[in-house]
Scaffold this motif. Sequence first.
Motif, PDB file in Angstrom:
ATOM      1  N   ARG A 125       1.134  -0.717   0.283  1.00 32.29           N
ATOM      2  CA  ARG A 125      -0.045  -0.426   0.339  1.00 32.29           C
ATOM      3  C   ARG A 125       0.509   1.227  -0.157  1.00 32.29           C
ATOM      4  O   ARG A 125       0.204   2.654  -0.489  1.00 32.29           O
ATOM      5  N   GLU A 126       2.019   1.203   0.912  1.00 36.32           N
ATOM      6  CA  GLU A 126       2.606   2.467   0.460  1.00 36.32           C
ATOM      7  C   GLU A 126       3.678   2.406  -0.766  1.00 36.32           C
ATOM      8  O   GLU A 126       3.859   3.921  -0.729  1.00 36.32           O
ATOM      9  N   ALA A 127       3.450   1.540  -1.378  1.00 32.99           N
ATOM     10  CA  ALA A 127       4.003   2.125  -2.762  1.00 32.99           C
ATOM     11  C   ALA A 127       3.250   1.993  -3.886  1.00 32.99           C
ATOM     12  O   ALA A 127       3.199   2.464  -5.399  1.00 32.99           O
ATOM     13  N   VAL A 128       1.962   2.553  -3.319  1.00 31.50           N
ATOM     14  CA  VAL A 128       0.373   2.744  -4.805  1.00 31.50           C
ATOM     15  C   VAL A 128       1.369   3.929  -5.273  1.00 31.50           C
ATOM     16  O   VAL A 128       0.667   3.810  -6.394  1.00 31.50           O
ATOM     17  N   PRO A 129       1.465   5.212  -4.447  1.00 29.91           N
ATOM     18  CA  PRO A 129       1.884   6.174  -5.602  1.00 29.91           C
ATOM     19  C   PRO A 129       3.013   5.503  -6.501  1.00 29.91           C
ATOM     20  O   PRO A 129       2.668   6.416  -7.347  1.00 29.91           O
ATOM     21  N   ALA A 130       4.297   4.493  -6.293  1.00 29.32           N
ATOM     22  CA  ALA A 130       5.381   4.731  -7.175  1.00 29.32           C
ATOM     23  C   ALA A 130       4.838   3.576  -8.664  1.00 29.32           C
ATOM     24  O   ALA A 130       4.563   4.075  -9.393  1.00 29.32           O
ATOM     25  N   GLY A 131       3.141   3.083  -7.987  1.00 30.33           N
ATOM     26  CA  GLY A 131       2.493   2.490  -8.724  1.00 30.33           C
ATOM     27  C   GLY A 131       2.527   3.071 -10.198  1.00 30.33           C
ATOM     28  O   GLY A 131       2.014   2.929 -11.396  1.00 30.33           O
ATOM     29  N   VAL A 132       1.478   3.579  -9.183  1.00 33.66           N
ATOM     30  CA  VAL A 132       0.458   4.929 -10.427  1.00 33.66           C
ATOM     31  C   VAL A 132       1.415   5.560 -10.952  1.00 33.66           C
ATOM     32  O   VAL A 132       1.387   6.250 -12.474  1.00 33.66           O
ATOM     33  N   ALA A 133       3.344   6.348 -10.059  1.00 35.14           N
ATOM     34  CA  ALA A 133       3.629   6.840 -11.404  1.00 35.14           C
ATOM     35  C   ALA A 133       4.351   6.013 -12.413  1.00 35.14           C
ATOM     36  O   ALA A 133       4.349   6.788 -14.025  1.00 35.14           O
ATOM     37  N   VAL A 134       4.246   5.043 -12.616  1.00 38.85           N
ATOM     38  CA  VAL A 134       5.033   4.240 -13.462  1.00 38.85           C
ATOM     39  C   VAL A 134       4.521   3.776 -14.143  1.00 38.85           C
ATOM     40  O   VAL A 134       3.881   3.966 -15.740  1.00 38.85           O
ATOM     41  N   GLU A 135       2.617   3.459 -13.808  1.00 37.40           N
ATOM     42  CA  GLU A 135       1.574   3.723 -14.867  1.00 37.40           C
ATOM     43  C   GLU A 135       1.120   4.482 -15.256  1.00 37.40           C
ATOM     44  O   GLU A 135       0.797   4.385 -16.942  1.00 37.40           O
ATOM     45  N   LEU A 136       2.065   5.579 -15.347  1.00 36.14           N
ATOM     46  CA  LEU A 136       0.863   7.095 -16.122  1.00 36.14           C
ATOM     47  C   LEU A 136       2.306   7.262 -16.795  1.00 36.14           C
ATOM     48  O   LEU A 136       2.224   7.767 -18.274  1.00 36.14           O
ATOM     49  N   VAL A 137       3.489   6.650 -16.442  1.00 36.33           N
ATOM     50  CA  VAL A 137       4.587   7.200 -17.975  1.00 36.33           C
ATOM     51  C   VAL A 137       4.262   6.494 -19.225  1.00 36.33           C
ATOM     52  O   VAL A 137       4.269   6.230 -19.786  1.00 36.33           O
ATOM     53  N   HIS A 138       4.013   4.549 -18.612  1.00 31.02           N
ATOM     54  CA  HIS A 138       3.867   3.734 -19.256  1.00 31.02           C
ATOM     55  C   HIS A 138       2.906   4.363 -20.063  1.00 31.02           C
ATOM     56  O   HIS A 138       2.355   4.018 -21.449  1.00 31.02           O
ATOM     57  N   ASN A 139       1.595   4.891 -19.741  1.00 31.06           N
ATOM     58  CA  ASN A 139       0.812   5.790 -20.846  1.00 31.06           C
ATOM     59  C   ASN A 139       0.760   6.559 -21.495  1.00 31.06           C
ATOM     60  O   ASN A 139       0.447   6.655 -22.594  1.00 31.06           O
ATOM     61  N   PHE A 140       1.726   7.529 -20.677  1.00 29.72           N
ATOM     62  CA  PHE A 140       2.251   8.622 -21.797  1.00 29.72           C
ATOM     63  C   PHE A 140       3.349   8.252 -23.001  1.00 29.72           C
ATOM     64  O   PHE A 140       2.888   8.382 -24.519  1.00 29.72           O
ATOM     65  N   SER A 141       4.092   6.901 -22.788  1.00 28.89           N
ATOM     66  CA  SER A 141       5.230   6.592 -23.753  1.00 28.89           C
ATOM     67  C   SER A 141       3.725   5.604 -25.137  1.00 28.89           C
ATOM     68  O   SER A 141       3.964   5.360 -26.061  1.00 28.89           O
ATOM     69  N   LEU A 142       2.597   4.847 -24.428  1.00 26.88           N
ATOM     70  CA  LEU A 142       1.679   4.613 -25.201  1.00 26.88           C
ATOM     71  C   LEU A 142       1.369   5.080 -26.194  1.00 26.88           C
ATOM     72  O   LEU A 142       0.527   5.171 -27.448  1.00 26.88           O
ATOM     73  N   LEU A 143       0.312   6.272 -25.869  1.00 25.22           N
ATOM     74  CA  LEU A 143       0.283   7.706 -26.859  1.00 25.22           C
ATOM     75  C   LEU A 143       1.255   8.244 -27.631  1.00 25.22           C
ATOM     76  O   LEU A 143       0.847   8.560 -28.780  1.00 25.22           O
ATOM     77  N   HIS A 144       2.008   8.423 -26.662  1.00 22.18           N
ATOM     78  CA  HIS A 144       2.954   9.124 -28.177  1.00 22.18           C
ATOM     79  C   HIS A 144       3.114   7.062 -29.462  1.00 22.18           C
ATOM     80  O   HIS A 144       3.846   8.653 -30.237  1.00 22.18           O
ATOM     81  N   ASP A 145       3.782   6.573 -28.922  1.00 19.07           N
ATOM     82  CA  ASP A 145       4.001   5.481 -29.705  1.00 19.07           C
ATOM     83  C   ASP A 145       3.038   5.028 -30.726  1.00 19.07           C
ATOM     84  O   ASP A 145       3.232   5.172 -31.933  1.00 19.07           O
ATOM     85  N   ASP A 146       1.761   5.643 -30.532  1.00 21.14           N
ATOM     86  CA  ASP A 146       0.624   5.263 -31.459  1.00 21.14           C
ATOM     87  C   ASP A 146       0.512   6.257 -32.069  1.00 21.14           C
ATOM     88  O   ASP A 146       1.002   5.839 -33.359  1.00 21.14           O
ATOM     89  N   VAL A 147       1.353   7.676 -32.248  1.00 21.13           N
ATOM     90  CA  VAL A 147       0.979   8.446 -33.158  1.00 21.13           C
ATOM     91  C   VAL A 147       2.073   8.486 -33.641  1.00 21.13           C
ATOM     92  O   VAL A 147       1.988   8.417 -35.079  1.00 21.13           O
ATOM     93  N   MET A 148       3.967   7.882 -33.545  1.00 21.85           N
ATOM     94  CA  MET A 148       4.979   7.780 -34.280  1.00 21.85           C
ATOM     95  C   MET A 148       4.428   6.069 -35.331  1.00 21.85           C
ATOM     96  O   MET A 148       5.293   6.700 -36.177  1.00 21.85           O
ATOM     97  N   ASP A 149       3.878   5.429 -34.936  1.00 24.01           N
ATOM     98  CA  ASP A 149       3.714   4.417 -35.805  1.00 24.01           C
ATOM     99  C   ASP A 149       2.181   4.536 -36.381  1.00 24.01           C
ATOM    100  O   ASP A 149       2.278   3.622 -37.832  1.00 24.01           O
ATOM    101  N   GLY A 150       2.239   5.527 -36.140  1.00 26.57           N
ATOM    102  CA  GLY A 150       0.207   5.784 -36.955  1.00 26.57           C
ATOM    103  C   GLY A 150      -0.887   4.617 -36.439  1.00 26.57           C
ATOM    104  O   GLY A 150      -1.684   4.373 -37.633  1.00 26.57           O
TER     105      GLY A 150
END
Length: 341
Positions: A78-103
Motif C-alpha cells: 500500500r505504501e508503494a501505491v504512489p510509485a505504482g501509479v507513477a509508473v503506470e502514468l509513464v507507461h501510458n504516456f509512452s503508449l500515447l506517443h508511440d501510437d502517433v509515431m507508428d500511425g
Amino acid sequence: MVAPERVHSTEQTLAWSRELVDPALRAAVETLPASMHRIAGYHLGWWDQHGVRTSAGGKAVRPTLTLLSAALVGGSPREAVPAGVAVELVHNFSLLHDDVMDGDLTRRHRPTVWSVFGIGAAILAGDALLTLALDVLAASGHPAAGPGMRTLSAAVQELVAGQCADVEFERRSTVDIAECERMASGKTAALMGAACALGASFGGGSAEQVRHLRVFGEQLGLAFQHVDDLLGIWGDERTTGKPAFSDLRNRKKSLPVVYTLASGTPEGGELAALYAGTESLTDRELRTAAELIDRAGGRAWGQAQADGLMAQALARLEHLPPAPATAELTDLAHLLTHRTH
C-alpha cells in the motif's frame, strides 16, 4: 480482495494490484485539466469518446511489479501505491506517443487516441501524464519520493532514447542485433527496471535489494520486448487489439526482423528486398515476410531469447530473502514471456 500472499493465480495478482492502484490512479487523473482528463480517461479505458463508462483498461503489469517488489523486501504494498501509479502514468504516456509515431489505429480493441481526438491532443495528453507521474511521487511525501523521481526520470530518458532509435532504424537499411537489443533495453526494459526499483525503495529495501530488483525488472523487460516483437508479427488481432502484421506494415526493425536480416540466409535477402521498397506492403507480401522470418529462425530465436532472459531475471530473486511475493513475481514473469497479447 485477498492479500497478495494468499493469491494463487497471476490473474488474481493482477486484480489485487488494480484494486489497490486504480483508485489512486483515477484520483490523480482527476486533477488534470478537463480536456486532458477526458482524453486520458478514454485512453485508460474508463469511458468512450462520448464519456460513456466502459471497462477496457490494461493489465497494469508495471504497477504489479512495483507492489510485489515492495512486498518482497518486507514492505507494505500500500505504501508503494504512489510509485505504482507513477509508473503506470509513464507507461501510458509512452503508449500515447508511440501510437502517433507508428500511425496505429487501434489499441486494446479500440481506436487510438490520436485517431479519435487528433495528433496534437494525443501528444499533449501524453505530456500531461508524464508530468502527472512526477507530481504523484512528489505529493506522496514518502522518504523514497525524491530519489524515486530521479529513478523514474532516468528511466524516461532511456525510454525516449530507445524510442528515438526505433524510429531511426526504420530509415536505415542495416541494423545489427546488438543495436536492436540496446534499443529494446531503453524502450521497454528501463521502465520495468524502474518499476521494480521504485517498489523496493518504497518498501524500505536496502541498496543491494533495490539493485537486484532493478536488474530483475530490466531483464524481464527485455524478455517482454522479445515476446512483444513476436506478437507484432504473429499475434492474433482478436487478442492483441492491434492490426495483424502491424510491425511489418510499418517496416519496423524489430528483434526477429533484425535477426533475419543479419542471418545471411536466402530468407534474409528476400526480406531485405521487401523492406527496401517504398510502397505499402500488400497482405500477401506481409504474409510472405512473416514466413521468411519464421523459416530463417527469427521466431524460434526470439522465444529462446525471451526464455533465457526470464531465467536470468528469476536468478536475481535468489539473492533476496524468500517471501510469498517471490512466487507471485515468478508466475508473473512466466505470464509475460508466454503471453498471447
